[in-house]
Write a protein that holds these residues in place. Sequence first.
Motif, PDB file in Angstrom:
ATOM      1  N   GLU A 137      53.042 -38.235 -35.793  1.00 36.90           N
ATOM      2  CA  GLU A 137      53.643 -36.925 -35.530  1.00 36.90           C
ATOM      3  C   GLU A 137      53.066 -36.319 -34.253  1.00 36.90           C
ATOM      4  O   GLU A 137      53.801 -35.815 -33.397  1.00 36.90           O
ATOM      5  N   LEU A 138      51.736 -36.383 -34.111  1.00 32.13           N
ATOM      6  CA  LEU A 138      51.102 -35.823 -32.921  1.00 32.13           C
ATOM      7  C   LEU A 138      51.541 -36.569 -31.670  1.00 32.13           C
ATOM      8  O   LEU A 138      51.986 -35.954 -30.687  1.00 32.13           O
ATOM      9  N   VAL A 139      51.432 -37.887 -31.696  1.00 28.06           N
ATOM     10  CA  VAL A 139      51.730 -38.683 -30.504  1.00 28.06           C
ATOM     11  C   VAL A 139      53.200 -38.558 -30.112  1.00 28.06           C
ATOM     12  O   VAL A 139      53.531 -38.428 -28.928  1.00 28.06           O
ATOM     13  N   SER A 140      54.091 -38.549 -31.099  1.00 30.84           N
ATOM     14  CA  SER A 140      55.518 -38.399 -30.799  1.00 30.84           C
ATOM     15  C   SER A 140      55.801 -37.057 -30.125  1.00 30.84           C
ATOM     16  O   SER A 140      56.587 -36.982 -29.169  1.00 30.84           O
ATOM     17  N   ALA A 141      55.154 -36.001 -30.625  1.00 34.73           N
ATOM     18  CA  ALA A 141      55.351 -34.671 -30.027  1.00 34.73           C
ATOM     19  C   ALA A 141      54.852 -34.636 -28.590  1.00 34.73           C
ATOM     20  O   ALA A 141      55.488 -34.046 -27.707  1.00 34.73           O
ATOM     21  N   LEU A 142      53.716 -35.286 -28.344  1.00 38.08           N
ATOM     22  CA  LEU A 142      53.155 -35.293 -26.993  1.00 38.08           C
ATOM     23  C   LEU A 142      53.999 -36.132 -26.046  1.00 38.08           C
ATOM     24  O   LEU A 142      54.259 -35.732 -24.901  1.00 38.08           O
ATOM     25  N   GLU A 143      54.438 -37.304 -26.523  1.00 33.76           N
ATOM     26  CA  GLU A 143      55.227 -38.203 -25.670  1.00 33.76           C
ATOM     27  C   GLU A 143      56.626 -37.657 -25.403  1.00 33.76           C
ATOM     28  O   GLU A 143      57.204 -37.931 -24.346  1.00 33.76           O
ATOM     29  N   ASP A 144      57.156 -36.879 -26.334  1.00 36.89           N
ATOM     30  CA  ASP A 144      58.489 -36.308 -26.170  1.00 36.89           C
ATOM     31  C   ASP A 144      58.401 -34.931 -25.500  1.00 36.89           C
ATOM     32  O   ASP A 144      59.095 -33.992 -25.881  1.00 36.89           O
ATOM     33  N   SER A 145      57.498 -34.821 -24.563  1.00 30.67           N
ATOM     34  CA  SER A 145      57.311 -33.585 -23.797  1.00 30.67           C
ATOM     35  C   SER A 145      56.993 -33.989 -22.363  1.00 30.67           C
ATOM     36  O   SER A 145      56.885 -35.171 -22.041  1.00 30.67           O
ATOM     37  N   THR A 146      56.789 -33.010 -21.508  1.00 33.01           N
ATOM     38  CA  THR A 146      56.451 -33.306 -20.106  1.00 33.01           C
ATOM     39  C   THR A 146      54.947 -33.321 -19.873  1.00 33.01           C
ATOM     40  O   THR A 146      54.505 -33.434 -18.732  1.00 33.01           O
ATOM     41  N   LEU A 147      54.142 -33.216 -20.936  1.00 33.70           N
ATOM     42  CA  LEU A 147      52.683 -33.089 -20.767  1.00 33.70           C
ATOM     43  C   LEU A 147      52.094 -34.267 -20.009  1.00 33.70           C
ATOM     44  O   LEU A 147      51.370 -34.086 -19.017  1.00 33.70           O
ATOM     45  N   PHE A 148      52.358 -35.495 -20.467  1.00 32.05           N
ATOM     46  CA  PHE A 148      51.757 -36.674 -19.827  1.00 32.05           C
ATOM     47  C   PHE A 148      52.315 -36.898 -18.426  1.00 32.05           C
ATOM     48  O   PHE A 148      51.636 -37.438 -17.557  1.00 32.05           O
ATOM     49  N   GLU A 149      53.562 -36.475 -18.219  1.00 30.90           N
ATOM     50  CA  GLU A 149      54.168 -36.592 -16.892  1.00 30.90           C
ATOM     51  C   GLU A 149      53.497 -35.632 -15.910  1.00 30.90           C
ATOM     52  O   GLU A 149      53.186 -36.000 -14.769  1.00 30.90           O
ATOM     53  N   GLU A 150      53.246 -34.397 -16.361  1.00 38.90           N
ATOM     54  CA  GLU A 150      52.632 -33.396 -15.492  1.00 38.90           C
ATOM     55  C   GLU A 150      51.119 -33.599 -15.381  1.00 38.90           C
ATOM     56  O   GLU A 150      50.533 -33.366 -14.317  1.00 38.90           O
ATOM     57  N   LEU A 151      50.490 -33.995 -16.478  1.00 36.14           N
ATOM     58  CA  LEU A 151      49.026 -34.128 -16.520  1.00 36.14           C
ATOM     59  C   LEU A 151      48.660 -35.454 -17.193  1.00 36.14           C
ATOM     60  O   LEU A 151      48.272 -35.498 -18.362  1.00 36.14           O
ATOM     61  N   PRO A 152      48.791 -36.571 -16.473  1.00 34.71           N
ATOM     62  CA  PRO A 152      48.598 -37.894 -17.078  1.00 34.71           C
ATOM     63  C   PRO A 152      47.190 -38.133 -17.627  1.00 34.71           C
ATOM     64  O   PRO A 152      47.007 -39.000 -18.489  1.00 34.71           O
TER      65      PRO A 152
END
Length: 449
Positions: free
Chosen positions: A15-30
Amino acid sequence: MVKPYEPEFEQAYDELVSALEDSTLFEELPKYKKVIPVVSVPERLIQFRVTWENDKGEIETNNGFRVQFNSALGPYKGGLRFHPSVNLSILKFLGFEQIFKNALTGLSMGGGKGGSDFDPKGRSDAEIRRFCTSFMRQLARYIGQDTDVPAGDIGVGGREIGFLFGAYKAMQNNWSGVLTGKGLTWGGSLIRPEATGYGLIYYVEKMIEKASNGKETFAGKTVAVSGSGNVAQYAALKLIELGATVVSLSDSKGTITTTSGITAEQIKEIGDAKLKFKSLEEIIKSPTFAGVEYSAGERPWTKFEKLDVALPCATQNEVSGDEAKALVAAGVKFVAEGSNMGSTKEAIEVFEANRASGVWYAPGKASNCGGVAVSGLEMAQNSHRVRWTSEEVDEKLKNIMSNCFDSCYATALKYTAAKDGELPSLLKGANIAGFIKVADAMFDQGDVF
């Protein structure tokens, strides 16, 4: 890292990882991506044997556990659960959720969880006291007010906290705020028993206010509640106070329903009877419950043709995908978890898919964080050797839940995309907001680099 034989923990992780991956967080702040494999492994796992003497003079043995998951934001904080279902997968899931839930309170608390497969049902007070003493004999060396501060959970109420605290004090020769949920005359906080239920309602109040642009409240709304323990009881009482109609409560054996609304008097009777481990099936035989229906082996989610709000307050995975569809078909607009991970993955997908239709779902790590928030306030009172009034604690709780909602909402808007007219995902907002706070502390402290 994530073991296939730990299904509950794997579900919480996904649940946590899916929420993070389905957002722009890793794209903006890898850089945040490298936190995942570190934060998902507990800092420490403690397992121990608990041997104790029953009333027949026989030796019984149980397994004891403490999962000290993450201390980046403060001492490990999370409940102790006494229930036959307790195992490491369940405790790791609960501890993992607790990390981010505690972060959302804004208080200085890390995440942990513990307990035993001991079943207090049917046991005498003397047996429970002897078990608690034996359990604490093993746990005491690993906890402390600046290290790890356990609380209660399923099967661990005021009686058990008292026995555990007395055992710790005797063994360590140390009176400190090492447990929360204590009695009011010896370090406990006002509003603590009510906190998770009240906090849930305060959070949903904010959801209703935001979704209606301040035009609606709980007044006149029909609410289905599951569970009949502390969380469900106090959530129901607060709902009645705010003018809502509570149409259900449940336990592990069945559900009670009434379209006219469960009353405060009935809830008090349920609370008194539950302390004696009575089932709802037994309780509703009282004349007080005339007109209330009982459905054996069923949950409340498919029992109504029209509902406004659904509040799962019993245990994990208590709303299935099909039940979620039934709730949506009944017109539910707000679903918020008073239990930890109360909805299955399939149910969450149903709720999230219907955001454009006005269905808004709040995960437990946000909506039920009021309990641990007041535990944190109890820790603060213990540290200062003071006691706040119920009005002071309640006001602080309201502010914490309001700030929690605002953080989830703002984070969802910042890092996720919503279609025109679609409500932002509080599921993603809660996970991302809690994660960022913990991750930043881990970077600062060198846990991740």
